[in-house]
Design an enzyme around this catalytic site. Structure first.
Site, PDB file in Angstrom:
ATOM      1  N   GLU A 300       0.824  -1.216   0.000  1.00 17.92           N
ATOM      2  CA  GLU A 300       0.000   0.000   0.000  1.00 17.92           C
ATOM      3  C   GLU A 300       0.853   1.259   0.000  1.00 17.92           C
ATOM      4  OE1 GLU A 300      -2.782  -0.589   3.294  1.00 17.92           O
ATOM      5  OE2 GLU A 300      -4.137  -1.553   1.875  1.00 17.92           O
ATOM      6  N   ASP A 374      -8.434  -8.612   3.773  1.00 15.27           N
ATOM      7  CA  ASP A 374      -8.198  -7.540   4.747  1.00 15.27           C
ATOM      8  C   ASP A 374      -9.288  -7.473   5.810  1.00 15.27           C
ATOM      9  OD1 ASP A 374      -7.073  -5.359   5.953  1.00 15.27           O
ATOM     10  OD2 ASP A 374      -7.839  -3.896   4.517  1.00 15.27           O
ATOM     11  N   GLU A 402     -12.804  -2.025  11.712  1.00 14.11           N
ATOM     12  CA  GLU A 402     -12.814  -1.261  10.464  1.00 14.11           C
ATOM     13  C   GLU A 402     -13.952  -1.687   9.543  1.00 14.11           C
ATOM     14  OE1 GLU A 402      -9.059  -1.637   8.456  1.00 14.11           O
ATOM     15  OE2 GLU A 402      -9.769  -0.642   6.641  1.00 14.11           O
TER      16      GLU A 402
HETATM   17  C1  GCV Z   1      -2.518   0.450   8.480  1.00 16.63           C
HETATM   18  C2  GCV Z   1      -6.071  -1.948   5.471  1.00 16.63           C
HETATM   19  C3  GCV Z   1      -6.481  -0.702   6.187  1.00 16.63           C
HETATM   20  C4  GCV Z   1      -5.330   0.266   6.320  1.00 16.63           C
HETATM   21  C5  GCV Z   1      -4.190  -0.456   7.017  1.00 16.63           C
HETATM   22  C6  GCV Z   1      -3.812  -1.683   6.198  1.00 16.63           C
HETATM   23  C7  GCV Z   1      -2.724  -2.498   6.835  1.00 16.63           C
HETATM   24  O1  GCV Z   1      -5.818  -1.692   4.129  1.00 16.63           O
HETATM   25  O2  GCV Z   1      -7.564  -0.115   5.508  1.00 16.63           O
HETATM   26  O3  GCV Z   1      -5.765   1.372   7.053  1.00 16.63           O
HETATM   27  O4  GCV Z   1      -3.086   0.385   7.187  1.00 16.63           O
HETATM   28  O5  GCV Z   1      -4.939  -2.504   6.064  1.00 16.63           O
HETATM   29  O6  GCV Z   1      -3.064  -3.458   7.504  1.00 16.63           O
HETATM   30  O7  GCV Z   1      -1.563  -2.188   6.672  1.00 16.63           O
END
Ligand code: GCV
Length: 710
Positions: A300, A374, A402
């Site tokens: 990411e 995720d 989340e």
């Molecule tokens: C910390 C998901 C979440 C992100 C998070 C990522 C991760 O994509 O939406 O906010 O980032 O996971 O676990 O690194």
């Protein structure tokens, strides 16, 4: 509200009416009724604790606090054994210890009712003071839950070594995916101001056996490795140490370039390795028992070793060498997927990491999310579990919700954790559960771990809602003992959080146990995934199809059209099923043998496909949405019936949050149906109401200020 002024002080003896605002978590020590209080007092007449240490002091004070709260009497410390005393002892402090501590390791404990010097006593024994602290919390849990304190013969030791919280807390005080307010770390005023909340945090964690905390977000800033921030982390480490909790830091791969102008972050460059070694030495000088590093790399947008054509193992091993002389470890995350990789996102971590099996240094552990995408409301277990026998893997769960209703939905995560831990990888034949992979017993690893992304913030109730506290609690309890049941944990938590009255316990536990499945039903039934609103992940948006990366779009995950729905991950499709052990892969290849809860995760099926219920897939999907909403309405009814038994403040909060949840469950159902009906062109089954609005209305909703999103 009474303001404290210089002249009008409340007399010290006046009873202070304290609201039940959730601050006390499951450590409320509410006054027991007379018979229970009397029984308890008989088993706690004094504390006899051999030795002195900050940890032992915490243990004895906690016992005193608990007994005082539950019985109203102060438990004296005594040097001599008396009838009904609680004895705390280690082989070192008490060479004549009458309880064996073999097999309890450095954190476990035994609790035995026995006669010593002719007196009936309860012995809490351990190999260390931290073990005694854990034992004290166990005894207090029994006492709070109204369990018998007679004839105790308990031995308990964790099978998993690292039981950590991961805070996604930023240095500016925000929390990524945090729904409980700002970060509890007051970075700005640390290390000078060390508020009382830090010790309360450590106390809560110690009470459930958590032994480490990663302080900062995996989307890390280099600044956390500067001298001032190391000093801040050290201040926290000093507070947590007597509770048996170590601190760890997330690190940014390019820190050597950002902080000290190195030209590269190539892990094989000697200057880079030397920089990390010096940084590790600096950290260990300030924090001698520093745990180690957590790394999100090449994921990411985060930099990592692949930017230099090196592997994850190259990167992890270089960092591991830096912390190794100090006994530190590296937790290297396997949450990776790349925008230029057209392969199924669910396959990418396995593709990257499986070839690296056996290539990691012995103080590296690879941290794998429970599922391959995720933290969805439901995911099949991650195919890496069982697939890297020569590498220790640790679990990463998400405690913060989340994708499961954030702070307001009552969606108890115990069943999710349990489902994943109990899943059978068949890596070494039947019974090769995920739990056995991560506790090291399946493949013979000594470095073992489990992490939960914390749901803790500065809100008075810590977790954004009273019921979210149960997720923190359940994570800790299962991390300590993966064989516990989610239901048993819910029962414990309910007794300590509300009341041990069966009129409360039964309905609350029943409500909790079905709540996650209900959320799956109203959000992502039958194996659907990732259909949430963009960025903030709040609410439904299955129609989104215009984001830059294919796998950011909900349409990528459900692939619904006029003929059917679902992601074909069989050989005909992405062949993600091929990443599982042959027995599992075979089962998942056929929709008939695929668990229906994962159906659309693995299969693209026609709308007329027959479910086990006899429904068509289309009708069944709608029935799941309806069932989810109905469950929330039932929780509202149950909760309303508990009004006489729950204090006004916590009752009102939960009542209001259930109202929000019901409204949002209806919204999820309606928006999803409005969209899927626009592609399937099918009528709703008899008895299912049309969505309240048309699809355009749902699409037009926007939430720029939804919390937790950077
Ligand atoms: C910390 C998901 C979440 C992100 C998070 C990522 C991760 O994509 O939406 O906010 O980032 O996971 O676990 O690194």
């Amino acid at each position: 509200m009474i303001a404290a002024t210089g002249t009008a002080l409340t007399p010290l003896s006046a009873p202070v009416a304290r609201a039940e605002d959730g601050y006390d978590l499951w450590l409320r020590y509410a006054r027991a009724d007379a018979p229970r209080g009397a029984g308890l007092a008989a088993h706690a007449t004094a504390i006899v604790a051999a030795g002195t240490s900050p940890t032992l002091t915490i243990a004895t004070q906690e016992l005193q606090r608990g007994v005082a709260g539950m019985t109203g009497t102060t438990l004296p410390l005594s040097a001599t054994i008396q009838q009904g005393a609680l004895l705390l002892a280690t082989p070192a402090s008490t060479p004549s210890l009458p309880v064996k501590t073999d097999g309890l390791g450095s954190e476990g404990y035994a609790i035995r009712s026995m006669t010593v010097d002719g007196k009936a006593v309860t012995v809490i024994a351990a190999n260390s003071d931290v073990g005694l602290l854990h034992g004290a919390y166990h005894w207090l849990r029994l006492a709070q839950s109204g369990e018998s304190l007679d004839h105790l013969d308990i031995s308990s030791a964790p099978k998993i070594g690292l039981r950590l919280l991961n805070h996604w807390d930023n240095l500016n005080g925000t929390v990524e995916r945090g729904y409980a307010g700002e970060s509890i770390w007051d970075w700005w005023r640390l290390p000078d101001w060390k508020g009382p909340r830090y010790a309360d945090y450590a106390r809560a964690n110690a009470s459930i056996g958590i032994n480490g905390t990663v302080l900062n977000n995996v989307n890390a800033r280099s600044d956390s490795l500067t001298a001032p921030y190391i000093a801040k982390a050290a201040a926290l480490a000093d507070i947590f140490r007597p509770y048996g909790i170590k601190v760890y830091l997330s690190v940014k791969w390019t820190a050597p370039m950002e902080l000290d102008g190195l030209k590269t972050a190539d892990p094989l460059d000697p200057a880079v390795a030397a920089w990390w070694k010096a940084k590790a030495d600096e950290i260990y000088k300030a924090i001698p028992d520093f745990g180690g590093f957590l790394v999100k790399a090449n994921s990411e947008g985060q930099p990592g070793p692949q930017d230099y054509n090196r592997t994850h193992a190259d990167g992890a091993n270089m960092l591991a060498a830096a912390v190794k002389p100090h006994g530190g470890i590296v937790m290297w995350r396997a949450f990776v997927y790349a925008h230029d990789n057209p392969d199924d996102r669910a396959k990418q971590a396995y593709t990257d990491f499986k070839p690296l099996d056996g290539k990691f240094a012995d103080n590296v552990i690879v941290q794998v999310k429970n599922g391959a995408i995720d933290f969805q409301p439901r995911e099949p277990f991650h195919p890496l579990f069982g697939a890297m026998p020569k590498t220790p893997l640790m679990m990463e769960f998400q405690i913060t919700k989340e994708y499961l209703g954030q702070s307001t939905h009552l969606t108890y995560l115990g069943p999710l954790f349990e489902e994943v831990l109990d899943a059978d990888t068949f890596a070494n034949g039947r019974g090769s559960t995920v739990a056995k992979v991560i506790d090291g017993s399946l493949e013979g690893h000594r470095l073992t771990g489990i992490a939960g992304v914390a749901n803790i913030g500065a809100n008075r109730d810590w977790s954004g809602s009273i019921f979210n506290q149960a997720d923190w609690y359940a994570f800790g309890r299962l991390a300590w003992d993966t064989s516990l049941s989610a239901e048993g944990i819910a029962r414990e938590w309910t007794k300590m959080t509300f009341s041990s009255d069966p009129k409360v316990v039964q309905p609350v536990v029943t409500m909790m146990m079905g709540s996650r499945e209900a959320a799956v039903d109203y959000m992502t039934p039958l194996g659907l995934a990732h259909v949430m609103g963009t960025g903030h992940h709040y609410g439904p948006a299955p129609w989104v199809s215009d984001l830059a990366r294919p796998e950011w779009n909900p349409v990528y995950y459900h692939k619904a059209d006029v003929n059917g729905i679902g992601f074909d991950r069989t050989k005909r499709g992405s062949d993600a099923v091929g990443q599982y052990a042959p027995v599992v892969a075979k089962m998942l290849t056929d929709p008939r043998t695929t668990p229906e809860r994962d159906l659309l995760w693995f299969h693209h099926l026609p709308w007329d496909y027959r479910l086990k219920s006899g429904d068509t897939l289309w009708d069944g999907l709608i029935h799941h949405y309806d069932g989810g909403v109905r469950y929330v309405a039932d929780m509202q009814t149950t909760w309303a019936s508990l009004k006489p038994y729950v204090d006004a403040e916590r009752f009102a909060e939960t009542e209001a949050f259930l109202t929000i949840q019901h409204r949002e469950a209806q919204w999820w159902r309606d928006a999803s149906i409005a969209y899927f009906q626009s592609v399937s062109k099918r009528p709703l089954p008899a008895g299912s109401a049309a969505p309240a609005h048309d699809l355009d209305w749902y699409k037009a909703q926007s939430f720029p200020y939804a919390p937790g999103h950077n």
